[in-house]
Write a protein that holds these residues in place. Structure first.
Motif, PDB file in Angstrom:
ATOM      1  N   TRP A 297       0.927  -1.269  -0.066  1.00 40.81           N
ATOM      2  CA  TRP A 297      -0.180   0.031  -0.099  1.00 40.81           C
ATOM      3  C   TRP A 297       0.750   1.221  -0.035  1.00 40.81           C
ATOM      4  N   LYS A 298       1.906   1.337   0.714  1.00 40.83           N
ATOM      5  CA  LYS A 298       2.758   2.496   0.850  1.00 40.83           C
ATOM      6  C   LYS A 298       3.550   2.727  -0.423  1.00 40.83           C
ATOM      7  N   THR A 299       3.884   1.800  -0.961  1.00 45.23           N
ATOM      8  CA  THR A 299       4.995   2.089  -2.376  1.00 45.23           C
ATOM      9  C   THR A 299       3.821   2.286  -3.560  1.00 45.23           C
ATOM     10  N   LYS A 300       2.769   1.313  -3.606  1.00 45.93           N
ATOM     11  CA  LYS A 300       1.993   1.337  -4.864  1.00 45.93           C
ATOM     12  C   LYS A 300       0.844   2.271  -4.862  1.00 45.93           C
ATOM     13  N   TYR A 301       0.112   2.504  -3.891  1.00 44.84           N
ATOM     14  CA  TYR A 301      -1.043   3.448  -3.656  1.00 44.84           C
ATOM     15  C   TYR A 301      -0.780   4.293  -2.398  1.00 44.84           C
ATOM     16  N   PRO A 302       0.194   5.354  -2.305  1.00 44.69           N
ATOM     17  CA  PRO A 302       0.377   6.139  -1.005  1.00 44.69           C
ATOM     18  C   PRO A 302      -0.831   6.947  -0.895  1.00 44.69           C
ATOM     19  N   ASP A 303      -1.613   6.990  -1.807  1.00 42.17           N
ATOM     20  CA  ASP A 303      -2.846   8.040  -1.522  1.00 42.17           C
ATOM     21  C   ASP A 303      -3.986   7.503  -1.179  1.00 42.17           C
ATOM     22  N   VAL A 304      -4.060   5.935  -0.804  1.00 44.45           N
ATOM     23  CA  VAL A 304      -5.075   5.308  -0.300  1.00 44.45           C
ATOM     24  C   VAL A 304      -4.753   5.418   1.282  1.00 44.45           C
ATOM     25  N   THR A 305      -6.111   5.714   1.965  1.00 42.61           N
ATOM     26  CA  THR A 305      -6.132   5.800   3.168  1.00 42.61           C
ATOM     27  C   THR A 305      -6.342   4.324   4.031  1.00 42.61           C
ATOM     28  N   LEU A 306      -5.023   3.922   4.404  1.00 39.68           N
ATOM     29  CA  LEU A 306      -4.985   2.331   4.960  1.00 39.68           C
ATOM     30  C   LEU A 306      -5.322   2.600   6.682  1.00 39.68           C
ATOM     31  N   LEU A 307      -6.122   1.745   6.941  1.00 38.45           N
ATOM     32  CA  LEU A 307      -6.533   1.817   8.121  1.00 38.45           C
ATOM     33  C   LEU A 307      -6.113   0.553   8.970  1.00 38.45           C
ATOM     34  N   GLY A 308      -5.841   0.526  10.318  1.00 39.49           N
ATOM     35  CA  GLY A 308      -5.984  -0.580  11.114  1.00 39.49           C
ATOM     36  C   GLY A 308      -4.688  -1.340  11.393  1.00 39.49           C
TER      37      GLY A 308
END
Length: 394
Positions: free
Chosen positions: A136-147
């Motif tokens: 998530w951090k490298t490929k989709y940094p704009d996604v809000t990742l929760l938990g």
């Protein structure tokens, strides 16, 4: 003419006041939110996107929901499992590791908030959890990742998205995990702990206009919220959470407005159920027992369904309070949450191709006991012959 001058002056003052009022009137803005349930990949779903050439793709799974969610500002999904880039390491029930191509597909479908605090998130320990965070951090940094988090600093940071000037804070916690968390790194998974949750809610209230709390809780396959869910929902309401979104039971549970006599209120969805999954029926589940082969199941029941209005009992160190959950419509406010008394399974008959094998019978017996909690003498396992006939009764 003094009278005319006074009239003009009064009109000018009135016009100025009206203009100032118009300038200071707050402009109404909105933000739309869509949330879906568990994105849980069992083997048949994994196979649906696999390819012998190694180019796996799951876009088709989400084709028909894109139009339904495209206009929402916030699109939330519960990603129930960790990811892996290694196709040979992909795994289904009971320990899940999902190909990263599924992550690509849900982002392509339009989701921009991913919930990850759940009981399967540490099925494969720290390794795959770290891989998931890196994905998530490298490929989709704009996604809000929760938990889930890669540092204590990230775990202490309230995740916020701003839409049309409205700041929405997201919190995501699970009752626990199948493995028990990552030793020495409690920050990696957000567990339901009162002190931590209370502190994060207070922090969110200072930074945002609205708080959405995602809770992984409840009893699997149960269509009504249990006491744990209801007590936590009441507490979250008291702390100032605006919306509660639940998951884990894999089935829908009631939703409505939760209020008390102190002026607190929140909207609660106790469980959104599954979004994408192929959870197996009982016969399919028992057929996965090694050597069982084809399986047929018959159940006997006792009793009937009843329901009654129920009051929440909220306990603390000093007292026990009762609060009724209400919902409202044009006719007024009325009790919403009810308890159910469901029919009870009193006997199970299993007919399996491998039912003549002692080891197979023992494993089926153990599985049925775990599922229904009934005594062994109420479970009968028989061997299936050609055409599905019973050929053995011992």
């Amino acid at each position: 003419n003094p009278a005319i001058d006074a009239q003009k002056k009064a009109a000018a003052v009135k016009a100025k006041a009206e203009q100032e009022a118009a300038d200071t009137t707050a402009e109404t803005t909105t933000a739309s939110v869509i949330a879906v349930g568990d994105n849980l990949y069992h083997q048949s779903l994994i196979d649906a996107g696999a390819s012998s050439d190694g180019n796996w793709n799951y876009d088709k799974i989400y084709t028909h929901i894109q139009d339904a969610i495209k206009d929402a500002d916030i699109k939330m999904i519960d990603q129930e499992t960790v990811f892996t880039t290694d196709h040979d390491s992909v795994s289904s029930y009971p320990s899940f590791a999902t190909p990263t191509e599924v992550g690509d597909a849900i982002i392509k479908a339009g989701f921009n908030v991913v919930e990850s605090a759940n009981n399967h998130i540490d099925d494969f320990g720290e390794g795959f959890l770290t891989d998931t965070l890196n994905f998530w951090k490298t490929k989709y940094p704009d996604v809000t990742l929760l938990g889930i988090h890669d540092s204590q600093e990230d775990a202490d940071t309230v995740k916020i998205r701003e839409v049309n000037g409205i700041k929405i804070a997201f919190l995501d916690y699970t009752y626990g995990t199948n493995v028990g968390g990552i030793e020495g790194k409690d920050y990696m998974i957000d567990m339901i702990r009162k002190d931590k949750i209370t502190a994060m809610i207070q922090k969110a209230k200072q930074q945002a206009d609205c708080i959405i709390f995602v809770a992984h809780w409840g009893t699997e396959d149960e269509t009504m919220p249990n006491e744990y869910e209801k007590q936590w929902a009441a507490y979250l309401m008291e702390q100032g959470v605006n919306v509660i979104i639940g998951g884990h039971p894999h089935v829908l549970q009631p939703y409505g407005r939760l209020t008390d006599d102190k002026g607190n209120e929140t909207v609660v969805f106790y469980s959104l159920g599954n979004f994408v999954s192929t959870q197996q029926k009982l016969e399919e589940l028992l057929s996965t027992v090694d050597g069982a082969g084809q399986v047929r199941v018959m159940l006997t029941w006792e009793g009937s369904s009843e329901r009654q209005v129920e009051k929440d009992r909220i306990s603390n160190a000093d007292s026990v309070e009762e609060e009724t959950i209400y919902q409202e419509n044009d006719s007024g406010k009325y009790p919403y949450v009810v308890s159910w008394t469901n029919p009870k399974v009193t006997g199970v008959l299993v007919i399996a191709e491998g039912g003549g094998n002692t080891k197979v019978k023992a494993e089926i017996l153990e599985a049925v006991q775990a599922l229904f909690g009934i005594e062994p003498h109420k479970i009968k396992i028989m061997k299936m012959g050609e055409g599905g006939n019973i050929v053995e009764k011992n």
